[in-house]
Design a protein around this motif. Structure first.
Motif, PDB file in Angstrom:
ATOM      1  N   ARG A  96       0.814  -1.214   0.000  1.00 43.60           N
ATOM      2  CA  ARG A  96       0.000   0.000   0.000  1.00 43.60           C
ATOM      3  C   ARG A  96       0.851   1.270   0.000  1.00 43.60           C
ATOM      4  O   ARG A  96       0.410   2.321  -0.417  1.00 43.60           O
ATOM      5  CB  ARG A  96      -0.932   0.010   1.217  1.00 43.60           C
ATOM      6  N   THR A  97       2.078   1.156   0.543  1.00 39.05           N
ATOM      7  CA  THR A  97       2.971   2.312   0.507  1.00 39.05           C
ATOM      8  C   THR A  97       4.338   1.852   0.008  1.00 39.05           C
ATOM      9  O   THR A  97       4.677   0.665   0.105  1.00 39.05           O
ATOM     10  CB  THR A  97       3.185   2.935   1.908  1.00 39.05           C
ATOM     11  N   GLN A 135       3.687   7.237   0.003  1.00 39.91           N
ATOM     12  CA  GLN A 135       2.806   7.251  -1.173  1.00 39.91           C
ATOM     13  C   GLN A 135       2.479   5.828  -1.620  1.00 39.91           C
ATOM     14  O   GLN A 135       3.252   4.895  -1.387  1.00 39.91           O
ATOM     15  CB  GLN A 135       3.477   7.994  -2.322  1.00 39.91           C
ATOM     16  N   HIS A 136       1.323   5.706  -2.269  1.00 45.45           N
ATOM     17  CA  HIS A 136       0.975   4.430  -2.887  1.00 45.45           C
ATOM     18  C   HIS A 136       1.859   4.278  -4.128  1.00 45.45           C
ATOM     19  O   HIS A 136       1.996   5.222  -4.900  1.00 45.45           O
ATOM     20  CB  HIS A 136      -0.504   4.434  -3.276  1.00 45.45           C
ATOM     21  N   TYR A 138       1.445   3.152  -6.935  1.00 40.66           N
ATOM     22  CA  TYR A 138       0.839   3.484  -8.223  1.00 40.66           C
ATOM     23  C   TYR A 138       0.576   4.968  -8.398  1.00 40.66           C
ATOM     24  O   TYR A 138       0.180   5.411  -9.477  1.00 40.66           O
ATOM     25  CB  TYR A 138      -0.383   2.602  -8.495  1.00 40.66           C
ATOM     26  N   ASP A 139       0.831   5.764  -7.339  1.00 41.16           N
ATOM     27  CA  ASP A 139       0.790   7.220  -7.508  1.00 41.16           C
ATOM     28  C   ASP A 139       2.146   7.763  -7.949  1.00 41.16           C
ATOM     29  O   ASP A 139       2.288   8.956  -8.181  1.00 41.16           O
ATOM     30  CB  ASP A 139       0.348   7.909  -6.202  1.00 41.16           C
TER      31      ASP A 139
END
Ligand SMILES: Nc1ncnc2c1ncn2[C@@H]1O[C@H](COP(=O)(O)OP(=O)(O)OP(=O)(O)O)[C@@H](O)[C@H]1O
Ligand SMILES: [Mg+2]
Length: 276
Positions: A96-97, A135-136, A138-139
């Motif tokens: 998730r991060t 941050q994720h 995928y960001d």
């Protein structure tokens, strides 16, 4: 010296079905050595990465990681010694991060939470990624996800780091950070095997070049020598990077291939000329 050997290929052949990818490939990489693995598209570079990480095994010959024969080892066994970033590593982050992702390897190896935290922080530090840690994945841009995957490999503190195109899509500042992190890691005694089409990056960061040509080992020599011989690079599908080309065009003493060395040499030559 068996102890300082990080990697050895001994007469390795590998085919995908009836497509021969590698034939009779032999070379050794010592601890602390920084090696570029070069060659045109389809030469067999990523296949070498797959063999080193245990994703595939040789059809003939052997691949050694230190004193381990990889023949009976799976990627999760080899992860104790080998850290890797694959060509499409930007698709391989899944937590998730970014921080969780970087810590995944050491956690999977069974290290206690404190050690996982130390390794994760050091790897994020080495690549100046702290600003992105929460941050994720995928960001992040695909290029930054790849830097994230490199942080994950560094967190394993491997004796051998194998990277497939680590600078693809990175701007100059990120390339410099990756170069610094890799040099630091090698100074601590790890070996680097870096697949790259970015010969300027190779010149700045690495010291030895192994070139594959249609699955065979075509050259294995210091990058200073390889990158300044355009006539040998051309048939291998390689173009000398700008500093190496300049060095040859100006016939600079010692034929430097790194920016800093070329700048020093130019200053010396110019100083000598103005003094005379
Ligand atoms: N999964 C696969 N199935 C069949 N053939 C494959 C497969 N992967 C690679 N090959 C073939 O094996 C040879 C070596 O491929 P490899 O991916 O190792 O080259 P490469 O040097 O990494 O190329 P690139 O610079 O394009 O990444 C090529 O002929 C390629 O087409
Ligand atoms: Mg490849």
């Amino acid at each position: 010296m068996a102890l300082s050997r990080a990697l050895a290929f001994d007469g390795v052949a590998f085919s995908y079905g009836n497509v021969a990818a590698l034939s009779d490939v032999s070379f050794e990489v010592a601890a602390g050595e920084r090696v570029a693995l070069l060659g045109r598209n389809g030469a067999g570079k990523s296949t070498i990465v797959r063999l080193v990480t245990g994703l595939v095994h040789p059809d003939a010959g052997s691949v050694w990681i230190g004193d381990w024969d990889t023949a009976d080892l799976a990627p999760e066994d080899l992860a104790r010694r080998v850290g890797s970033v694959f060509q499409h590593a930007d698709q391989q982050l899944f937590a998730r991060t970014l921080r969780e992702d970087v810590g995944f390897g050491p956690r999977a190896l069974g290290f206690p939470a404190r050690e996982v935290r130390r390794r994760t922080d050091e790897a994020l530090d080495a690549l100046d990624l702290h600003a992105h840690a929460e941050q994720h994945p995928y960001d992040l841009s695909p290029a930054l996800r790849k830097v994230g995957a490199l942080a994950g490999a560094l967190a394993l503190e491997p004796s051998l780091l194998v990277l497939d195109e680590p600078t693809a899509g990175l701007d100059r500042a990120w390339r410099a950070r990756v170069a610094d992190a890799l040099r630091e890691h090698a100074e601590r005694g790890a070996a680097l095997l870096v697949v790259t089409h970015d010969l300027a990056f190779a010149a700045e960061t690495l010291e030895r070049g192994i070139v594959l040509d249609r699955g065979r080992l075509a050259c294995d020599e210091p990058l200073e020598r390889l990158l300044t011989s355009a006539e040998r690079l051309k048939p291998l599908g390689l173009v000398p990077p700008p500093i190496a080309a300049l060095s040859v065009a100006l016939d600079l003493p010692g034929r430097p291939v790194r920016e800093r060395d070329a700048a020093h040499t130019l200053a010396r030559v110019a100083g000598g000329r103005s003094a005379s």
